[in-house]
Design a protein around this motif. Structure first.
Motif, short mmCIF file in Angstrom:
data_model
loop_
_atom_site.label_atom_id
_atom_site.label_comp_id
_atom_site.label_asym_id
_atom_site.label_seq_id
_atom_site.Cartn_x
_atom_site.Cartn_y
_atom_site.Cartn_z
N UNK B 36 20.59 -8.76 7.99
CA UNK B 36 19.79 -8.22 6.89
C UNK B 36 20.40 -8.67 5.57
N UNK B 37 19.59 -9.24 4.72
CA UNK B 37 20.07 -9.62 3.39
C UNK B 37 19.55 -8.60 2.39
N UNK B 38 20.47 -7.85 1.82
CA UNK B 38 20.15 -6.89 0.76
C UNK B 38 18.87 -6.09 1.04
N UNK B 39 18.86 -5.30 2.13
CA UNK B 39 17.66 -4.49 2.41
C UNK B 39 17.41 -3.51 1.26
N UNK B 40 16.16 -3.40 0.85
CA UNK B 40 15.83 -2.64 -0.37
C UNK B 40 16.39 -1.22 -0.35
N UNK B 41 16.26 -0.54 0.79
CA UNK B 41 16.66 0.87 0.85
C UNK B 41 18.02 1.07 1.49
N UNK B 42 18.85 0.03 1.48
CA UNK B 42 20.19 0.17 2.04
C UNK B 42 20.19 0.12 3.56
N UNK B 43 21.37 0.28 4.11
CA UNK B 43 21.52 0.22 5.58
C UNK B 43 22.72 1.02 5.99
#
Lengths: 245, 245
Positions: B36-43
Motif C-alpha cells: 500500500x502506498x500512502x493509503x488515504x485513511x491510514x493503515x
C-alpha cells in the motif's frame, strides 16, 4: 458469420444490487443481454440501477422468466457456472474452453449463474450442456456473483479480440543503423576517455556494449535523445549566468 | 526456477473496503503480497477486514510505503494498470502480454493500481516499465479497483497453469532501485551540463529519460556497466603515455 454474444442468465438472484453489479460487469466486455429467472425481490428492483454505474441499457433490456428452462429455450449451448465439485457427468470446461465453444458455433449460448448464497442447484445444472468452472485457489475460493460474471465475460471478450488484433501505437524500434550510430559514438568517447583497459579486455567489453544497446528496444527518436545526452555529458555547456529573458 | 508471483501495489487507495475487496480478489488466484502506498485513511483500516471475506492473510502481510518508488524498489518489472489512453511511449501490453512477461523472467514483478476515483497519475506511470490495459468496451469502461485486480490476477493464474516451468538463461532485469540510480546519475551530469533547457521543458525531458531507461530490460550488471561508461565520459582519464609493461 460470427457467433452471437452469450446471454447471461441469473437464476433466483437475491439482491438488486448484485443484479446491477452483474450488468456493469457484462457491459465492460460488451455483453448486453441479461435474463432473470424468478428474482427473489421481483423486477424491476430499485437497488439495481445505482449499482449498475451507468449500465442501465442492460437492466432496461433484461427479460424475466419463471423457470430456467424457459430462459434458455432459444439457446443451443448452455454453460452452468459453478465452483463446487459436481458428480454430474456434464462435461466440465474452463473459461477458455467455454469461450472457444461459444465461438465455435453460430447458435445462441447462455451462461447460468446461481443465487448469491447457494449457487446453482443440481436441477439447474442438468439443464446445461457444459459446466464451466473458473480454476481458483483451492484453499480460498470466494468469487461473488459479479466477479464470476466479469471473469467469464472477460474470457469471452478476450477470445473474441484474438480474431481482431489491436493496432499498437508504440513507436517502432529504431533501424539497426541508428543503434550502430549510437554504439560508434559511445566507442569514440570511451576510447578518448581511455575506457578500454586493459587492451586484452577491449574486445569483450565492446561486445558487452553491443549487447546492452541492442536490447533496449529504443525507437529512432529515443536513440537520438540518448546520443544527445551523451554528447551533452562529454561536452558540457558552460552555464550562462546572464539570462536573456 | 519459476518467476515469483507479482506484487500488487495499491497507490493511494481511498476506502478500506476496497483494499479488503482487492485482497479477496488476489487470494482467489493465489496472490498474497499486497503493498500500500500512502493509503488515504491510514493503515490498518478497520473497514478492510470485513470486505476481505476471509482473505485476512493478505491484509496482515500488507506492507505500507510512503512513495511508489519505495514500494517497487526491489521489483525488476513494473506494470502500471490503466484504462485511459496515454501519450506515453511506455510499452502497452494487454493482460496476456503482462502475464507472459512476468513468467518470462526470474525477477520480481509489481502491478500498480491507482486510487479509485482518479487512477494512476502520469508521475506514477513513468515509474513503470510497461502499461497494462484490459481491453474493454470502448463505450463503457467501468472497472472498479477489485475488478481490475481480479482480472489481472486471473490472467496471471491462467498463464501460470499453462506455463511450463522454464529455465532462465537470461539475467534477471535489474531491480528498479538500480534503474533509479542510473537515472539519478544521468540527471546530475545533465544538469551540470545545462542540458535541461529551456526550464519549462525540463519536466517533460525528465519523463522522456525515465521512459527511455525503464524500457531497456537491462540487468543489474548491465546497468552498472552503463553507469561506468557515463562516468568515464564525464570524467575522462588522461591517457598515460608511459606504460608500465
Amino acid at each position: 458469420m460470427t457467433a452471437p454474444p452469450p446471454v447471461i442468465v441469473l437464476v433466483n438472484p437475491q439482491l438488486g444490487q448484485n443484479i446491477g453489479k452483474a450488468a456493469r460487469a457484462m457491459l465492460n466486455f460488451g455483453l448486453t443481454e441479461m435474463r432473470l429467472v424468478a428474482p427473489r425481490d421481483g423486477w424491476p428492483n430499485p437497488d439495481a440501477g445505482p449499482a449498475a454505474s451507468g449500465a442501465d441499457v442492460v437492466l432496461e433490456k433484461a427479460q424475466v422468466f419463471a423457470t430456467v428452462a424457459e430462459a434458455i429455450a432459444d439457446c443451443s449451448q448452455v454453460f452452468a457456472s459453478t465452483v463446487r465439485k459436481r458428480d454430474a457427468v456434464t462435461p466440465v470446461v474452463g473459461p477458455e474452453g467455454m469461450a472457444a465453444a461459444i465461438h465455435a458455433q453460430p447458435g445462441r449460448s447462455a451462461i447460468l449463474f446461481g443465487p448469491e448464497r447457494s449457487g446453482l442447484t443440481s436441477e439447474d445444472v442438468v439443464l446445461a450442456s457444459h459446466i464451466v468452472t473458473v480454476p481458483i485457489n483451492p484453499d480460498f475460493g470466494s468469487l461473488n456473483l459479479a466477479q464470476a460474471v466479469i471473469l467469464l465475460a472477460y474470457e469471452w471478450s478476450r477470445t473474441t479480440a484474438l480474431a481482431q488484433p489491436t493496432r499498437f501505437e508504440v513507436e517502432p524500434r529504431a533501424p539497426q543503423a541508428d543503434v550502430e550510430g549510437l554504439i560508434g559514438q559511445l566507442d569514440e568517447y570511451l576510447s578518448a576517455a581511455d575506457y578500454f583497459r586493459p587492451p586484452e579486455r577491449a574486445q569483450a567489453t565492446r561486445q558487452t556494449i553491443r549487447t546492452i544497446f541492442n536490447k533496449t528496444g529504443w525507437s529512432a527518436r529515443e536513440t537520438k535523445a540518448v546520443r544527445g545526452m551523451i554528447r551533452a555529458i562529454a561536452h558540457p555547456r558552460v552555464r550562462s549566468n546572464t539570462s536573456n529573458s
